[in-house]
Motif scaffolding. Sequence first.
Motif, PDB file in Angstrom:
ATOM      1  N   VAL A   1      42.019  54.648  39.471  1.00 40.33           N
ATOM      2  CA  VAL A   1      41.981  54.387  40.911  1.00 40.33           C
ATOM      3  C   VAL A   1      40.777  53.516  41.253  1.00 40.33           C
ATOM      4  O   VAL A   1      40.882  52.532  41.999  1.00 40.33           O
ATOM      5  N   ILE A   2      39.613  53.865  40.685  1.00 45.08           N
ATOM      6  CA  ILE A   2      38.396  53.094  40.960  1.00 45.08           C
ATOM      7  C   ILE A   2      38.539  51.674  40.440  1.00 45.08           C
ATOM      8  O   ILE A   2      38.215  50.697  41.140  1.00 45.08           O
ATOM      9  N   ALA A   3      39.030  51.528  39.192  1.00 46.95           N
ATOM     10  CA  ALA A   3      39.192  50.188  38.615  1.00 46.95           C
ATOM     11  C   ALA A   3      40.144  49.339  39.449  1.00 46.95           C
ATOM     12  O   ALA A   3      39.925  48.130  39.633  1.00 46.95           O
ATOM     13  N   ARG A   4      41.203  49.953  39.971  1.00 47.08           N
ATOM     14  CA  ARG A   4      42.143  49.220  40.828  1.00 47.08           C
ATOM     15  C   ARG A   4      41.458  48.717  42.098  1.00 47.08           C
ATOM     16  O   ARG A   4      41.657  47.580  42.524  1.00 47.08           O
ATOM     17  N   ARG A   5      40.644  49.592  42.690  1.00 43.83           N
ATOM     18  CA  ARG A   5      39.969  49.168  43.918  1.00 43.83           C
ATOM     19  C   ARG A   5      38.954  48.059  43.636  1.00 43.83           C
ATOM     20  O   ARG A   5      38.778  47.142  44.449  1.00 43.83           O
ATOM     21  N   VAL A   6      38.297  48.132  42.495  1.00 42.55           N
ATOM     22  CA  VAL A   6      37.390  47.049  42.097  1.00 42.55           C
ATOM     23  C   VAL A   6      38.159  45.741  41.966  1.00 42.55           C
ATOM     24  O   VAL A   6      37.709  44.680  42.412  1.00 42.55           O
ATOM     25  N   ALA A   7      39.352  45.805  41.372  1.00 43.91           N
ATOM     26  CA  ALA A   7      40.170  44.609  41.186  1.00 43.91           C
ATOM     27  C   ALA A   7      40.498  43.947  42.516  1.00 43.91           C
ATOM     28  O   ALA A   7      40.659  42.718  42.586  1.00 43.91           O
ATOM     29  N   GLN A   8      40.598  44.717  43.587  1.00 47.53           N
ATOM     30  CA  GLN A   8      40.899  44.144  44.896  1.00 47.53           C
ATOM     31  C   GLN A   8      39.771  43.258  45.424  1.00 47.53           C
ATOM     32  O   GLN A   8      39.973  42.524  46.391  1.00 47.53           O
ATOM     33  N   GLU A   9      38.599  43.309  44.809  1.00 47.46           N
ATOM     34  CA  GLU A   9      37.465  42.495  45.235  1.00 47.46           C
ATOM     35  C   GLU A   9      37.474  41.099  44.615  1.00 47.46           C
ATOM     36  O   GLU A   9      36.628  40.263  44.933  1.00 47.46           O
ATOM     37  N   LEU A  10      38.423  40.834  43.716  1.00 40.53           N
ATOM     38  CA  LEU A  10      38.428  39.577  42.964  1.00 40.53           C
ATOM     39  C   LEU A  10      39.152  38.463  43.703  1.00 40.53           C
ATOM     40  O   LEU A  10      39.949  38.710  44.617  1.00 40.53           O
ATOM     41  N   GLU A  11      38.890  37.236  43.261  1.00 35.42           N
ATOM     42  CA  GLU A  11      39.588  36.054  43.759  1.00 35.42           C
ATOM     43  C   GLU A  11      40.147  35.269  42.574  1.00 35.42           C
ATOM     44  O   GLU A  11      39.481  35.134  41.538  1.00 35.42           O
ATOM     45  N   THR A  12      41.339  34.748  42.725  1.00 28.47           N
ATOM     46  CA  THR A  12      41.924  33.890  41.697  1.00 28.47           C
ATOM     47  C   THR A  12      41.059  32.645  41.510  1.00 28.47           C
ATOM     48  O   THR A  12      40.636  32.024  42.478  1.00 28.47           O
ATOM     49  N   GLY A  13      40.813  32.312  40.254  1.00 34.86           N
ATOM     50  CA  GLY A  13      40.009  31.136  39.943  1.00 34.86           C
ATOM     51  C   GLY A  13      38.535  31.417  39.754  1.00 34.86           C
ATOM     52  O   GLY A  13      37.744  30.499  39.532  1.00 34.86           O
ATOM     53  N   SER A  14      38.137  32.704  39.811  1.00 37.19           N
ATOM     54  CA  SER A  14      36.728  33.078  39.693  1.00 37.19           C
ATOM     55  C   SER A  14      36.324  33.273  38.227  1.00 37.19           C
ATOM     56  O   SER A  14      37.144  33.620  37.378  1.00 37.19           O
ATOM     57  N   ALA A  15      35.035  33.075  37.963  1.00 37.57           N
ATOM     58  CA  ALA A  15      34.413  33.473  36.704  1.00 37.57           C
ATOM     59  C   ALA A  15      33.653  34.758  36.979  1.00 37.57           C
ATOM     60  O   ALA A  15      32.768  34.799  37.835  1.00 37.57           O
ATOM     61  N   VAL A  16      34.016  35.832  36.264  1.00 40.54           N
ATOM     62  CA  VAL A  16      33.524  37.161  36.599  1.00 40.54           C
ATOM     63  C   VAL A  16      32.921  37.829  35.374  1.00 40.54           C
ATOM     64  O   VAL A  16      33.572  37.940  34.326  1.00 40.54           O
ATOM     65  N   ASN A  17      31.687  38.282  35.522  1.00 45.66           N
ATOM     66  CA  ASN A  17      31.036  39.049  34.462  1.00 45.66           C
ATOM     67  C   ASN A  17      31.516  40.498  34.504  1.00 45.66           C
ATOM     68  O   ASN A  17      31.829  41.039  35.559  1.00 45.66           O
ATOM     69  N   LEU A  18      31.540  41.098  33.343  1.00 46.13           N
ATOM     70  CA  LEU A  18      32.084  42.441  33.207  1.00 46.13           C
ATOM     71  C   LEU A  18      31.109  43.291  32.420  1.00 46.13           C
ATOM     72  O   LEU A  18      30.614  42.889  31.368  1.00 46.13           O
ATOM     73  N   GLY A  19      30.810  44.488  32.941  1.00 47.54           N
ATOM     74  CA  GLY A  19      29.921  45.410  32.252  1.00 47.54           C
ATOM     75  C   GLY A  19      30.667  46.597  31.682  1.00 47.54           C
ATOM     76  O   GLY A  19      31.880  46.748  31.841  1.00 47.54           O
ATOM     77  N   PHE A  20      29.894  47.479  31.027  1.00 45.67           N
ATOM     78  CA  PHE A  20      30.454  48.667  30.402  1.00 45.67           C
ATOM     79  C   PHE A  20      30.792  49.701  31.472  1.00 45.67           C
ATOM     80  O   PHE A  20      30.219  49.707  32.554  1.00 45.67           O
ATOM     81  N   GLY A  21      31.737  50.578  31.182  1.00 49.47           N
ATOM     82  CA  GLY A  21      32.078  51.651  32.106  1.00 49.47           C
ATOM     83  C   GLY A  21      33.454  51.461  32.712  1.00 49.47           C
ATOM     84  O   GLY A  21      34.333  50.816  32.132  1.00 49.47           O
ATOM     85  N   ILE A  22      33.627  52.015  33.904  1.00 51.45           N
ATOM     86  CA  ILE A  22      34.934  51.983  34.569  1.00 51.45           C
ATOM     87  C   ILE A  22      35.413  50.555  34.775  1.00 51.45           C
ATOM     88  O   ILE A  22      36.592  50.242  34.599  1.00 51.45           O
ATOM     89  N   SER A  23      34.491  49.659  35.140  1.00 51.09           N
ATOM     90  CA  SER A  23      34.893  48.283  35.446  1.00 51.09           C
ATOM     91  C   SER A  23      35.450  47.553  34.231  1.00 51.09           C
ATOM     92  O   SER A  23      36.165  46.559  34.377  1.00 51.09           O
ATOM     93  N   ALA A  24      35.143  48.038  33.024  1.00 48.78           N
ATOM     94  CA  ALA A  24      35.674  47.391  31.821  1.00 48.78           C
ATOM     95  C   ALA A  24      37.194  47.464  31.755  1.00 48.78           C
ATOM     96  O   ALA A  24      37.834  46.721  30.992  1.00 48.78           O
ATOM     97  N   ASN A  25      37.798  48.351  32.554  1.00 48.98           N
ATOM     98  CA  ASN A  25      39.258  48.473  32.580  1.00 48.98           C
ATOM     99  C   ASN A  25      39.924  47.496  33.542  1.00 48.98           C
ATOM    100  O   ASN A  25      41.155  47.390  33.548  1.00 48.98           O
ATOM    101  N   VAL A  26      39.143  46.795  34.339  1.00 46.47           N
ATOM    102  CA  VAL A  26      39.741  45.912  35.340  1.00 46.47           C
ATOM    103  C   VAL A  26      40.618  44.821  34.707  1.00 46.47           C
ATOM    104  O   VAL A  26      41.696  44.513  35.244  1.00 46.47           O
ATOM    105  N   PRO A  27      40.235  44.196  33.575  1.00 43.67           N
ATOM    106  CA  PRO A  27      41.143  43.205  32.972  1.00 43.67           C
ATOM    107  C   PRO A  27      42.520  43.774  32.667  1.00 43.67           C
ATOM    108  O   PRO A  27      43.538  43.066  32.790  1.00 43.67           O
ATOM    109  N   ARG A  28      42.581  45.045  32.303  1.00 37.81           N
ATOM    110  CA  ARG A  28      43.874  45.660  32.004  1.00 37.81           C
ATOM    111  C   ARG A  28      44.650  45.978  33.284  1.00 37.81           C
ATOM    112  O   ARG A  28      45.885  46.019  33.268  1.00 37.81           O
ATOM    113  N   ILE A  29      43.935  46.205  34.364  1.00 38.42           N
ATOM    114  CA  ILE A  29      44.616  46.342  35.655  1.00 38.42           C
ATOM    115  C   ILE A  29      45.332  45.034  35.993  1.00 38.42           C
ATOM    116  O   ILE A  29      46.486  45.028  36.435  1.00 38.42           O
ATOM    117  N   LEU A  30      44.651  43.904  35.759  1.00 35.93           N
ATOM    118  CA  LEU A  30      45.280  42.609  36.037  1.00 35.93           C
ATOM    119  C   LEU A  30      46.486  42.367  35.130  1.00 35.93           C
ATOM    120  O   LEU A  30      47.490  41.785  35.570  1.00 35.93           O
TER     121      LEU A  30
END
Length: 536
Positions: free
Chosen positions: A285-314
């Motif tokens: 749920v948290i990773a999904r909500r983080v994904a809602q903060e993204l924009e198409t065409g962005s370069a995004v750094n990724l750290g360890f933890g829950i946010s590391a799952n965001v690429p798989r949400i996409l």
Amino acid sequence: MSKVISPADAASLIPDNAVVSVSSSSGLGCPDLMLKAIGERFEASGHPRDLTTLHPIAAGDMSGIKGIDHIARAGLLKRIIGGSYPSGPSTSEPPLIWQMIGANEIAAYNVPSGILFDMHREAAAKRPGVLTKVGLETFVDPDRQGCAMNELAAAAPLVEKVEFDGETWLYFKAIAPQVAIIRATTADEEGNLTYEHEGAYLGGLDQALAARNNGGIVIAQVKRVTKSGSLKPHDVRVPGMLVDYVIVDPEQKQTTQTQYDPAISGEIFRPLSSFRVPEFNVQKVIARRVAQELETGSAVNLGFGISANVPRILIEEGLHGSVTWVIEQGAVGGIPLLDFAFGCASNADAFMPSPYQFTYFQGGGFDASLLSFLEIGADGSVNVSKLSFRPHVTAGAGGFVDITARARKIVFSGMFNAGAKLSVADGRLTIDKEGKLKKLVAEVEHVTFSGPRAVLQGQDITYVTERCVMRLTPNGVMVTEIAPGMDLERDVLDQADFPLLVSENLKTMDGALFAEPPMGLRLPVKPRRTLPGRRP
């Protein structure tokens, strides 16, 4: 003449009191056999003694690759300067290096990884040191801990605050290594190095230059040796003129718990269907909500933890490729990997050397960073680098301070309270048992990210938890969204150790976040970058 020698012979070349720079990132690129040989020599002879070791990123992983723990011995190590350190689960015995740091047996410093690479570059060019604003108002700042991890380090400061050209800077003196220990896949007999099985180039070239230009030696650990002249020049990442000695470890692991995976080194591309989609739970749920903060065409750094799952949400939402992921070890694009392979990526577009990736981060050239938090303070500051009651679980800051110093947008993610038992179903969140450890505290134990400085710089800061979304404002941390099923007073405001602001336009988080099917995510398109005064 071949430069190949035995590990024992290479270890015998390291003198007492030497400064030794080691290229590694946990298990990735770790010259483990060479570090083991140094430890074995010390056990047999009592030498080398009183070494200072430099580690831009941690050496070893406590999961089969001991790394720094091979040389974590009283008398062998005198001082250690690391961007990060091996960590371990709270149920295990702390790594030896953490035991030495905690016992004040060696002077230990946690210097941001990018700054440590900069210190090597300055040493290589015979410049005095690094002037930087990275780390101001964090634990790096001498007004706080000044990077010191214990009393011995605090007694010998590594950084000072200076005025230059009308501005305040942090100044780190360059440190010239007498020995650089780096790793590659293949060496020819002249010492030219290629990295075809490696998951990153890391900083081996910069570390080799720093040692060589200051009269030192460079030792390279490789998996195999080939004939002189058989390597393609475009493939050589460290030329033989910089390498003095080569040791061979045919069994060196590609990264933690991975002997060799050609998808990590970019030799093959994996089908998207082979990447595991996160199971439906609160973290998703948290990773999904983080994904809602993204924009198409962005370069995004990724750290360890829950946010590391965001690429798989996409991937699950059919949006893979909408964002270019960039991680500090050097991978650009592709899909950053999880767990023990974190720091590697499959299907990458490119691998950049870590020092150049950090230049990109320090200058704020990317669009957003997705990171985790251990604590959030009343002023919006974040701690990810120290918890006194679990010191060996945290690994230090790594590149966190470099990344956040000028990032335009940062999304921190984590659980609101530690230890809470939660369930999610039918579009709602339920707290079955409240957690005992609050993570929103009046003052964080260790300032890894400065909220006041972020406000001063106009950075866009968001905190995403399972029960609410918060944003940093000039007046404090403000709740802007609340999860369906949560009571604002009982479940959010009363669970923070400081008064949270509440938005006049408080919204309910999208119910689709809390239901198992894909949520139909759509991302806005990032505006095309133009020069000031120019029309797109």
